[in-house]
Design a protein around this motif. Structure first.
Motif, mmCIF file in Angstrom:
data_model
loop_
_atom_site.group_PDB
_atom_site.id
_atom_site.type_symbol
_atom_site.label_atom_id
_atom_site.label_comp_id
_atom_site.label_asym_id
_atom_site.label_seq_id
_atom_site.Cartn_x
_atom_site.Cartn_y
_atom_site.Cartn_z
ATOM 1 N N VAL A 65 10.675 21.204 -20.894
ATOM 2 C CA VAL A 65 10.769 22.661 -20.831
ATOM 3 C C VAL A 65 9.656 23.265 -19.987
ATOM 4 O O VAL A 65 9.836 24.316 -19.378
ATOM 5 C CB VAL A 65 10.775 23.295 -22.241
ATOM 6 C CG1 VAL A 65 12.055 22.974 -22.960
ATOM 7 C CG2 VAL A 65 9.579 22.856 -23.060
ATOM 8 N N GLY A 66 8.504 22.616 -19.924
ATOM 9 C CA GLY A 66 7.395 23.126 -19.123
ATOM 10 C C GLY A 66 7.733 23.189 -17.648
ATOM 11 O O GLY A 66 7.414 24.153 -16.960
ATOM 12 N N ASP A 67 8.394 22.154 -17.152
ATOM 13 C CA ASP A 67 8.763 22.096 -15.740
ATOM 14 C C ASP A 67 10.200 22.534 -15.487
ATOM 15 O O ASP A 67 10.654 22.603 -14.348
ATOM 16 C CB ASP A 67 8.569 20.683 -15.194
ATOM 17 C CG ASP A 67 7.106 20.304 -15.067
ATOM 18 O OD1 ASP A 67 6.267 21.220 -14.914
ATOM 19 O OD2 ASP A 67 6.799 19.108 -15.121
ATOM 20 N N GLY A 68 10.968 22.785 -16.541
ATOM 21 C CA GLY A 68 12.356 23.210 -16.375
ATOM 22 C C GLY A 68 13.274 22.104 -15.906
ATOM 23 O O GLY A 68 14.245 22.351 -15.206
ATOM 24 N N LEU A 69 12.984 20.863 -16.307
ATOM 25 C CA LEU A 69 13.789 19.715 -15.889
ATOM 26 C C LEU A 69 14.616 19.192 -17.055
ATOM 27 O O LEU A 69 14.116 19.034 -18.163
ATOM 28 C CB LEU A 69 12.894 18.596 -15.371
ATOM 29 C CG LEU A 69 12.049 18.916 -14.154
ATOM 30 C CD1 LEU A 69 11.078 17.778 -13.864
ATOM 31 C CD2 LEU A 69 12.926 19.184 -12.945
ATOM 32 N N VAL A 70 15.873 18.895 -16.771
ATOM 33 C CA VAL A 70 16.781 18.325 -17.763
ATOM 34 C C VAL A 70 17.505 17.150 -17.129
ATOM 35 O O VAL A 70 17.942 17.231 -15.974
ATOM 36 C CB VAL A 70 17.813 19.375 -18.247
ATOM 37 C CG1 VAL A 70 18.887 18.740 -19.102
ATOM 38 C CG2 VAL A 70 17.129 20.491 -19.007
ATOM 39 N N SER A 71 17.633 16.051 -17.883
ATOM 40 C CA SER A 71 18.420 14.895 -17.448
ATOM 41 C C SER A 71 19.516 14.652 -18.472
ATOM 42 O O SER A 71 19.251 14.649 -19.677
ATOM 43 C CB SER A 71 17.550 13.649 -17.334
ATOM 44 O OG SER A 71 16.562 13.816 -16.367
ATOM 45 N N ILE A 72 20.716 14.445 -17.975
ATOM 46 C CA ILE A 72 21.887 14.214 -18.823
ATOM 47 C C ILE A 72 22.544 12.927 -18.359
ATOM 48 O O ILE A 72 22.672 12.689 -17.153
ATOM 49 C CB ILE A 72 22.886 15.387 -18.709
ATOM 50 C CG1 ILE A 72 22.231 16.692 -19.171
ATOM 51 C CG2 ILE A 72 24.156 15.099 -19.506
ATOM 52 C CD1 ILE A 72 23.061 17.935 -18.885
ATOM 53 N N LYS A 73 22.972 12.097 -19.320
ATOM 54 C CA LYS A 73 23.728 10.906 -18.944
ATOM 55 C C LYS A 73 25.072 10.927 -19.645
ATOM 56 O O LYS A 73 25.236 11.574 -20.680
ATOM 57 C CB LYS A 73 22.946 9.633 -19.262
ATOM 58 C CG LYS A 73 22.764 9.325 -20.718
ATOM 59 C CD LYS A 73 22.025 8.002 -20.875
ATOM 60 C CE LYS A 73 21.934 7.626 -22.348
ATOM 61 N NZ LYS A 73 21.320 6.315 -22.523
ATOM 62 N N GLY A 74 26.031 10.236 -19.058
ATOM 63 C CA GLY A 74 27.399 10.199 -19.560
ATOM 64 C C GLY A 74 28.347 10.302 -18.381
ATOM 65 O O GLY A 74 27.935 10.246 -17.221
ATOM 66 N N LYS A 75 29.614 10.437 -18.643
ATOM 67 C CA LYS A 75 30.624 10.568 -17.583
ATOM 68 C C LYS A 75 30.760 12.048 -17.244
ATOM 69 O O LYS A 75 31.217 12.848 -18.058
ATOM 70 C CB LYS A 75 31.952 9.994 -18.065
ATOM 71 C CG LYS A 75 33.084 10.100 -17.088
ATOM 72 C CD LYS A 75 33.041 9.021 -16.044
ATOM 73 C CE LYS A 75 34.304 9.085 -15.216
ATOM 74 N NZ LYS A 75 34.553 7.917 -14.447
ATOM 75 N N ILE A 76 30.343 12.442 -16.028
ATOM 76 C CA ILE A 76 30.366 13.845 -15.609
ATOM 77 C C ILE A 76 31.739 14.173 -15.016
ATOM 78 O O ILE A 76 32.178 13.520 -14.073
ATOM 79 C CB ILE A 76 29.271 14.129 -14.548
ATOM 80 C CG1 ILE A 76 27.902 13.619 -14.984
ATOM 81 C CG2 ILE A 76 29.253 15.608 -14.181
ATOM 82 C CD1 ILE A 76 27.296 14.284 -16.160
ATOM 83 N N TYR A 77 32.409 15.174 -15.581
ATOM 84 C CA TYR A 77 33.706 15.620 -15.073
ATOM 85 C C TYR A 77 33.601 16.898 -14.250
ATOM 86 O O TYR A 77 34.307 17.061 -13.259
ATOM 87 C CB TYR A 77 34.688 15.889 -16.217
ATOM 88 C CG TYR A 77 35.139 14.667 -16.975
ATOM 89 C CD1 TYR A 77 35.169 13.415 -16.397
ATOM 90 C CD2 TYR A 77 35.543 14.777 -18.289
ATOM 91 C CE1 TYR A 77 35.596 12.302 -17.098
ATOM 92 C CE2 TYR A 77 35.970 13.674 -19.007
ATOM 93 C CZ TYR A 77 35.996 12.443 -18.407
ATOM 94 O OH TYR A 77 36.411 11.347 -19.117
#
Length: 99
Positions: A65-77
């Motif tokens: 949250v400090g840098d505003g970065l998010v990583s998501i894994k899974g099958k992206i549609y």
């Protein structure tokens, strides 16, 4: 507090990028808030508006949250932005779904 210190305290993340790798990993910068998420959909508030990420077996891999970065894994549609006119409507709709 001098001017230099004040400038560092009020600095806001303005850059926004999406990096997707083989539809399995997604990195997003410029995230202000993660409003809601489950294994099929994420609703993120970014500096460029609300972003909806849809897919299958989605998991929050990293959140800074400090840098505003998010990583998501899974099958992206799907990745889609909700324009400014519909932001509150979308936020209200998704908030009701995930209570």
């Amino acid at each position: 507090m001098n001017y230099y210190e004040r400038e560092n305290v009020t600095r806001v993340q303005k850059d926004h990028y999406l990096k997707i790798n083989n539809r399995k990993e997604l990195e997003i910068s410029g995230v202000k808030e993660v409003d809601s998420f489950d294994n099929e959909e994420f609703l993120l508030e970014t500096v460029m508006g609300y972003l909806v990420v849809r897919g299958q077996n989605l998991q929050l891999k990293n959140l800074d949250v400090g840098d505003g970065l998010v990583s998501i894994k899974g099958k992206i549609y799907e990745l889609s932005y909700v324009d400014e006119q519909h932001q509150e409507k979308a936020k209200g709709f998704f908030s009701k779904l995930f209570k």
